[in-house]
Design an enzyme around this catalytic site. Structure first.
Site, PDB file in Angstrom:
ATOM      1  N   ASP A 112     -15.628  -3.796  -2.448  1.00  0.00           N
ATOM      2  CA  ASP A 112     -15.433  -3.659  -1.011  1.00  0.00           C
ATOM      3  C   ASP A 112     -16.806  -3.661  -0.360  1.00  0.00           C
ATOM      4  O   ASP A 112     -17.689  -2.909  -0.775  1.00  0.00           O
ATOM      5  CB  ASP A 112     -14.730  -2.338  -0.683  1.00  0.00           C
ATOM      6  CG  ASP A 112     -13.414  -2.187  -1.433  1.00  0.00           C
ATOM      7  OD1 ASP A 112     -12.803  -3.225  -1.748  1.00  0.00           O
ATOM      8  OD2 ASP A 112     -13.004  -1.047  -1.700  1.00  0.00           O
ATOM      9  N   ASP A 151       0.853  -1.186   0.000  1.00  0.00           N
ATOM     10  CA  ASP A 151       0.000   0.000   0.000  1.00  0.00           C
ATOM     11  C   ASP A 151       0.889   1.236   0.000  1.00  0.00           C
ATOM     12  O   ASP A 151       1.751   1.388   0.877  1.00  0.00           O
ATOM     13  CB  ASP A 151      -0.895   0.013   1.244  1.00  0.00           C
ATOM     14  CG  ASP A 151      -1.980  -1.064   1.192  1.00  0.00           C
ATOM     15  OD1 ASP A 151      -1.978  -1.854   0.229  1.00  0.00           O
ATOM     16  OD2 ASP A 151      -2.813  -1.109   2.114  1.00  0.00           O
TER      17      ASP A 151
END
Length: 251
Positions: free
Chosen positions: A131, A8
């Site tokens: 998500d 990330d």
């Protein structure tokens, strides 16, 4: 079973967030390319990159770090990336830079026509990121819950030609609570394309559970906080998955 380390990216550094909160970032490396090399050397067969700044800005924000990672390992394994991909121009730029797959999340939900166009223009290179919390899809770096059911959208996007689905259970991401196997399998059984699990991987027991459901279409799992915190030894986990796959194949 593909175990896919996540890198990330925030401000050019490799970080981990807690439940998508940019203010709860732990920096794990200031050299993302070296981190990519580490995971490949430990046996990773694919990498998952997230442009966190891009996800919130809606356009690429960590290009230098992404290009450095691709220069380091892009010739050896496939690399996928999500975060801030909102235009065909961005998709093309990333694929030209050496990414194997781009992951379209928020834009797929808000502008399905864009996803359809991307699947047509770049067939085989588009993954959709869904998500969800309690079966409902969230967008905009998880800040907005929609009324869409995950499975309804997944079936629609499968028709568009997406290569696979990265399914993240928001309630568990970065919390080391274990993968939501039930929800992941339910999604994988509903569609005919591979599903990659994400959010909450914490230990070898999760690997065991995932390998048991691989036959339902759960192709892999994204490994985040657990492999950075040391709760999960990545090389040992990949070895375990390979051994289990061998046993299942021979059964």
């Amino acid at each position: 079973m593909l175990l896919i380390p996540a890198i990330d990216l925030k401000d050019g550094q490799c970080v981990r967030l807690k439940q998508g909160d940019m203010d709860q970032a732990t920096i794990f490396s200031e050299d993302p390319a070296a981190m990519a090399r580490k995971w490949v050397d430990l046996g990773a067969r694919r990498l998952h990159l997230v442009d966190l700044n891009g996800a919130f800005a809606g356009k690429p924000k960590n290009l230098d770090a992404i290009e450095a990672i691709l220069d380091e390992v892009g010739d050896e394994i496939p690399v996928q990336l999500g975060g801030g991909i909102r235009s065909l121009e961005t998709v093309e730029k990333y694929l030209d830079a050496g990414l194997s797959y781009v992951i379209i999340g928020t834009a797929a939900v808000k502008d399905p026509g864009f996803l359809r166009d991307a699947c047509t223009a770049f067939a085989g290179n588009i993954i959709v990121g869904l998500d969800a919390k309690d079966g409902k899809v969230a967008t905009d770096g998880w800040s907005k819950l929609t009324g869409h059911e995950v499975i309804d959208l997944a079936l629609k996007f499968e028709d568009y030609g997406v290569e696979s689905i990265v399914y993240t259970d928001i309630g568990r991401d970065g919390m080391l609570q274990g993968i939501n196997i039930e929800a992941t399998v339910k999604l994988a059984q509903a569609v005919g394309i591979p599903v990659i699990a994400s959010g909450g991987l914490s230990n070898l027991a999760d690997i065991d559970s995932l390998c048991e459901v691989e036959e339902h279409g759960v192709e892999g799992v994204i490994c985040g906080r657990a492999i950075y915190s040391g709760d999960l030894d990545f090389a040992a986990a990949q070895k375990r998955a390979d051994e289990l796959n061998g046993e299942l194949d021979n059964a």
